[in-house]
Design an enzyme around this catalytic site. Structure first.
Site, PDB file in Angstrom:
ATOM      1  N   ASP A   1       0.723  -1.194   0.051  1.00 26.37           N
ATOM      2  CA  ASP A   1      -0.019  -0.102   0.019  1.00 26.37           C
ATOM      3  C   ASP A   1       0.867   1.282   0.125  1.00 26.37           C
ATOM      4  O   ASP A   1       0.536   2.392   0.380  1.00 26.37           O
ATOM      5  CB  ASP A   1      -0.924   0.020   1.113  1.00 26.37           C
TER       6      ASP A   1
ATOM      7  N   LYS B   1       3.968   7.286  18.927  1.00 28.74           N
ATOM      8  CA  LYS B   1       3.603   8.783  18.471  1.00 28.74           C
ATOM      9  C   LYS B   1       3.715   9.752  19.756  1.00 28.74           C
ATOM     10  O   LYS B   1       3.316   9.300  20.839  1.00 28.74           O
ATOM     11  CB  LYS B   1       2.129   8.788  18.192  1.00 28.74           C
TER      12      LYS B   1
ATOM     13  N   ASP C   1       1.385   6.667   1.474  1.00 24.16           N
ATOM     14  CA  ASP C   1       0.468   5.473   1.916  1.00 24.16           C
ATOM     15  C   ASP C   1      -0.786   5.468   1.389  1.00 24.16           C
ATOM     16  O   ASP C   1      -1.469   6.428   1.643  1.00 24.16           O
ATOM     17  CB  ASP C   1       0.165   5.422   3.435  1.00 24.16           C
TER      18      ASP C   1
END
Length: 355
Positions: free
Chosen positions: A109, A160, A218
């Site tokens: 992807d 993150k 992506d």
């Protein structure tokens, strides 16, 4: 060089497009998305690719056979999803590489224009266990980040955070030493990002980061899928698999675009699709046999096979499933998804007050 191509995901973020077709096989700029990856891999020196499949596994071999776009192909399927690491280990049984050979890992992807040969060269020069492609992004707080030292060696994988220590993120293309793949546990769910790479770093193995910030995308969301197709058509990213020259639109054989229609912005018009006079289609993907009526406007949207847009309808950032019908006068915006076979009667949905 051999490669493993990870194509096992269900593509849930792209539904309803992926209900009948795996994400890597969705038509993108006129051909299956994977055709662009296979052609670029061949151009970068890859001679053989093992597909790591799971969801609708049989469709991949049916689409590409044992040789396509200059590379030999093999297929290994998972009975149950094994994560990125487990999928790599499972597919490795079909590799023919020696223990010290580099094996490229590609994600089904990711659309990327980075220099794979340079990544492999760094990997071999460093004698690395793994070398990752890292890309720089404007807002790394949306991703986990991957810091490197002055020699390019990866020092950590960080989750993150609102205050990232670097703008470098994992771009999803790896070069493994073949023997390192064999250290991943067999028949277990393993994440290379959360388990394999941190474990290698902790053990003192050399994990390198090849930083290049060329084109990278992506395509896992409808917005990104449309953008990727559009960028390929416009020539923002070159692909040897493109079925036409770069330009404002790609019109496939059998499509009909009326002289009075406006079709631009990297739009793909699929085989048998029809765009009537007075229609406007900007930066969109129309699959085979789609139909846009006179006076309709379609922008940044995907019309799946046989989808129809009625007179005067407006679509902006919308996905229509196979055979969906949008009646005249409807106004659809903001990421709306219409499932296959659904019919909206005239003026059923409006965002503005006029009719």
């Amino acid at each position: 060089m051999e490669a493993i191509l990870l194509v096992g995901g269900q593509g849930t973020r792209l539904r309803p497009l992926t209900i009948s077709t795996p994400k890597p096989l969705l038509p993108t700029a006129g051909v299956a998305f994977l055709a662009h990856q296979l052609a670029r891999a061949h151009a970068e020196g890859v001679e053989r690719i093992v597909f790591a499949t799971s969801y609708r596994a049989e469709m991949f071999e049916a689409a590409f056979g044992t040789h396509a776009h200059g590379v030999d192909l093999a297929y290994v399927s998972e009975d149950e999803p094994l994560g990125t690491g487990g999928a790599i280990r499972n597919a490795a049984r079909a590799l023919t590489s020696g223990p010290d050979d580099p094996v490229l890992i590609l994600n089904g992807d990711i659309l990327s224009g980075h220099d794979v040969r340079a990544q492999v060269k760094m990997h071999e020069a460093a004698g690395a266990a793994v070398t990752l492609h890292l890309t720089e992004v404007a807002d790394p707080s949306r991703f986990g980040c991957v810091p490197t030292d002055d020699q390019g060696r990866v020092t950590a994988f960080l989750e993150k955070t609102p205050h990232p220590v670097t703008n470098q993120i994992n771009a999803g293309c790896y070069v493994f030493r073949r023997s390192v793949i064999d250290t991943i546990p067999e028949d277990e769910v393993v994440s290379v990002e959360r388990e394999t790479f941190p474990s290698l770093i902790a053990s003192g193995a050399t994990v390198m980061g090849y930083v290049e910030s060329g084109y990278w995308l992506d395509v896992g969301t409808p917005e990104a899928f449309v953008r990727g197709s559009r960028d390929l058509v416009l020539g923002t990213l070159a692909s040897p698999a493109m079925p036409g020259e770069p330009g404002e639109r790609l019109t496939l054989p059998g499509a009909r675009v009326a002289a009075g229609a406006v079709v631009r912005g990297g739009t793909t018009v699929g085989r048998g699709a029809v765009i009537e006079p007075g229609a406007t289609v900007i930066g969109s993907v129309l699959l085979d046999d789609a139909f846009v009526a006179e006076g309709a406007t379609v922008r940044d949207s995907v019309l799946s096979r046989g989808a129809r847009v009625g007179h005067g309808a407006v679509l902006d950032g919308v996905v229509l499933g196979d055979g969906a019908v949008i009646g005249p006068g409807n106004e659809l915006r903001g990421g709306l998804r219409v499932w296959p076979g659904i019919e909206l009667p005239p003026t059923a949905v409006r965002f503005s007050a006029d009719t």
